[in-house]
Design a protein around this motif. Structure first.
Motif, PDB file in Angstrom:
ATOM      1  N   TYR A 251       0.718  -1.098  -0.074  1.00 30.48           N
ATOM      2  CA  TYR A 251      -0.088   0.036  -0.133  1.00 30.48           C
ATOM      3  C   TYR A 251       0.834   1.242  -0.168  1.00 30.48           C
ATOM      4  CZ  TYR A 251      -3.326  -3.533   1.314  1.00 30.48           C
ATOM      5  OH  TYR A 251      -4.317  -4.813   1.457  1.00 30.48           O
TER       6      TYR A 251
ATOM      7  N   GLY B 278       0.925   3.874  -2.547  1.00 36.19           N
ATOM      8  CA  GLY B 278       0.710   4.801  -3.524  1.00 36.19           C
ATOM      9  C   GLY B 278      -0.177   5.915  -2.768  1.00 36.19           C
ATOM     10  N   SER B 279      -0.920   6.832  -3.697  1.00 39.90           N
ATOM     11  CA  SER B 279      -1.448   8.017  -3.296  1.00 39.90           C
ATOM     12  C   SER B 279      -2.693   7.653  -2.479  1.00 39.90           C
ATOM     13  CB  SER B 279      -1.853   8.936  -4.343  1.00 39.90           C
ATOM     14  OG  SER B 279      -2.924   8.022  -5.199  1.00 39.90           O
ATOM     15  N   SER B 280      -3.205   8.701  -1.656  1.00 36.15           N
ATOM     16  CA  SER B 280      -4.223   8.550  -0.754  1.00 36.15           C
ATOM     17  C   SER B 280      -4.830   9.949  -0.774  1.00 36.15           C
ATOM     18  CB  SER B 280      -3.662   8.223   0.721  1.00 36.15           C
ATOM     19  OG  SER B 280      -3.136   9.098   1.417  1.00 36.15           O
ATOM     20  N   CYS B 281      -6.088  10.046  -0.148  1.00 32.95           N
ATOM     21  CA  CYS B 281      -6.955  11.208  -0.055  1.00 32.95           C
ATOM     22  C   CYS B 281      -7.402  11.554   1.286  1.00 32.95           C
ATOM     23  CB  CYS B 281      -8.236  11.325  -1.080  1.00 32.95           C
ATOM     24  SG  CYS B 281      -7.775  11.301  -2.671  1.00 32.95           S
TER      25      CYS B 281
ATOM     26  N   GLY C 243      -7.352   4.266   2.107  1.00 29.09           N
ATOM     27  CA  GLY C 243      -6.034   4.517   2.438  1.00 29.09           C
ATOM     28  C   GLY C 243      -5.411   4.756   0.961  1.00 29.09           C
ATOM     29  N   SER C 244      -3.889   4.339   1.202  1.00 28.49           N
ATOM     30  CA  SER C 244      -2.950   4.277   0.156  1.00 28.49           C
ATOM     31  C   SER C 244      -3.335   3.340  -0.933  1.00 28.49           C
ATOM     32  CB  SER C 244      -1.673   4.310   0.799  1.00 28.49           C
ATOM     33  OG  SER C 244      -1.281   5.373   1.482  1.00 28.49           O
TER      34      SER C 244
ATOM     35  N   GLU D 133      -2.611   0.437  -3.652  1.00 29.38           N
ATOM     36  CA  GLU D 133      -1.959  -0.669  -3.661  1.00 29.38           C
ATOM     37  C   GLU D 133      -0.850  -0.593  -4.889  1.00 29.38           C
ATOM     38  OE1 GLU D 133      -5.756  -2.435  -3.999  1.00 29.38           O
ATOM     39  OE2 GLU D 133      -5.168  -0.547  -4.399  1.00 29.38           O
TER      40      GLU D 133
ATOM     41  N   ASN E 299      -3.811  -4.272   6.562  1.00 30.56           N
ATOM     42  CA  ASN E 299      -5.058  -3.314   6.051  1.00 30.56           C
ATOM     43  C   ASN E 299      -6.285  -3.644   6.999  1.00 30.56           C
ATOM     44  OD1 ASN E 299      -7.010  -1.973   4.768  1.00 30.56           O
ATOM     45  ND2 ASN E 299      -6.001  -2.476   2.935  1.00 30.56           N
TER      46      ASN E 299
END
Length: 401
Positions: A226, A228-231, A275-276, A278, A374
């Motif tokens: 995990y 990558g990007s998240s918001c 979350g972030s 994958e 996770n």
């Protein structure tokens, strides 16, 4: 800066949980820099030595051009050929298999070409023109599995090392990895997440760390991807307002894992945004489409309404790590947190996970999920289990086809 297969081999080893023992690291792909297959022996401290390198192990290249001959996209649709293969019967795959066997054979821990086509595309187009499409896929897959298994088995027998990691494009063939896992002499097998060229940079970083003096004990395994990007919640709220989603949909804040599990039990398809994101080629819960794995109608629903997926392609299950032996034959207790190894299914697995298995041979490539990697995703599966006694879900990606 770093040789292609050097990166593949170091990614396979350092991303794995195998430490403090000798490990064989296999790599195989279409081609990378000078080679298309290598074998390294990693020592207890993470140092390594090359046992073989081949520029003539044309397994990945063969798979690539047969994919093209079947009217699919190379470097993209090889997994569709693998998915098609189990639908073939021996009556149809036997002739293509014999044709592919004319290409090469395993010679100890190396490969020996028996035939060198001038052009892989046209040569196999002409040789296979009287063969049926599913037979071609079946024959190719059987040939690949036999060669890879023989290669690994010979290396294990020669070195006495019974722990194996595998990377490169061929490692993405989960059915071949399943057959490797069955080698009697082999005790441990780990296939890291997304072992094709997208992970070369990680392998290069691992190699540099070790070169700079970090021991294998200091370089931690990649126990989740995990990465990558998240918001943030503020970004999500702003998006909802901008798209006026609150006027079209019911929005529940702080939905619980039990709420999501209830939707799934009622026959709904649920998309997760947790979350972030994958890394790599598999959806692993952060950005996934989930459904009840018992309900075979979900396959048609997801294929036709969401993904435009080829009708023969299977979905995959996410399974609670503690339930894996209920559903799959895993006598060696292999770890497969990234959907990189196929497994034969138990009778209970065929019942509880039938929509998430391959329809032709009822095998599966499970994501074995632990809560620490996770928590929300795990809790959704766990809540579904508490409501249905089924310890897994159908899981597929957002990818359109």
């Amino acid at each position: 800066f770093k040789e292609h297969h050097l990166c593949h081999s170091h990614y396979a080893y350092f991303a794995s949980p195998l430490r403090g023992e000798k490990v064989l690291s296999f790599t195989a792909d279409g081609f990378g820099d000078y080679y298309c297959a290598t074998l390294r022996l990693f020592n207890e401290d993470g140092s390594s030595e090359v046992l073989m390198q081949s520029s003539e192990a044309f397994l990945g290249r063969l798979y690539r051009f047969v994919t093209l001959n079947l009217g699919m996209k190379t470097l993209e649709d090889e997994y569709k050929v693998m998915g098609l293969a189990p639908y073939s019967t021996e009556y149809h795959w036997r002739k293509p298999y014999e044709i592919f066997k004319e290409l090469l054979e395993v010679d100890g821990i190396n490969f020996k070409l028996k035939n060198r086509p001038d052009d892989f595309y046209f040569y196999y187009r002409d040789k296979l023109k009287s063969c049926r499409f599913d037979g071609i896929a079946g024959g190719l897959q059987k040939f690949l599995e036999e060669v890879v298994v023989q290669w690994v088995q010979n290396a294990v027998n020669l070195t006495g090392v019974k722990s194996v990691v595998f990377s490169g494009g061929v490692s993405m063939n989960v059915k071949a990895m399943m057959e490797v896992s069955k080698i009697p002499e082999l005790e441990k097998l780990f296939v890291p997440a997304s072992g094709a060229d997208e992970s070369l940079g990680i392998g290069g970083a691992y190699h540099e760390l070790h070169k700079c003096g970090y021991s294998s004990e200091k370089i931690k395994p990649l126990d989740h991807v995990y990465l990558g990007s998240s918001c943030s919640q503020d970004e999500i709220d702003a998006f909802v307002l901008e798209k006026e989603l609150h006027q079209k949909y019911d929005i529940t804040t702080s939905a619980s894992s039990g709420d999501v599990a209830k939707f799934l039990e009622e026959g709904n398809v649920v998309a997760t945004f947790l979350g972030s994101m994958e890394f790599g080629a598999r959806s692993l819960g952060a950005r996934s489409i989930l459904a009840d794995p018992r309900n075979i109608d979900m396959v048609k629903k997801i294929n036709h309404k969401i993904k435009n997926r080829d009708f023969w392609m299977p979905f995959a299950p996410v399974v609670l790590k503690e339930r894996i032996n209920d559903y799959f034959h895993n006598e060696k207790s292999l770890e497969s947190p990234f959907m990189t190894i196929g497994f034969e299914t138990t009778d209970l697995g065929k019942k509880h996970l039938r929509a998430a298995l391959h329809r032709a041979d009822e095998t599966g490539r499970p994501q074995m999920i632990k809560r620490k990697n996770n928590p929300m995703y795990y809790d959704i599966v766990k809540s579904f289990e508490s409501q249905t006694e089924v310890g897994g879900l159908l899981n597929t990606s957002f990818n359109l086809h």
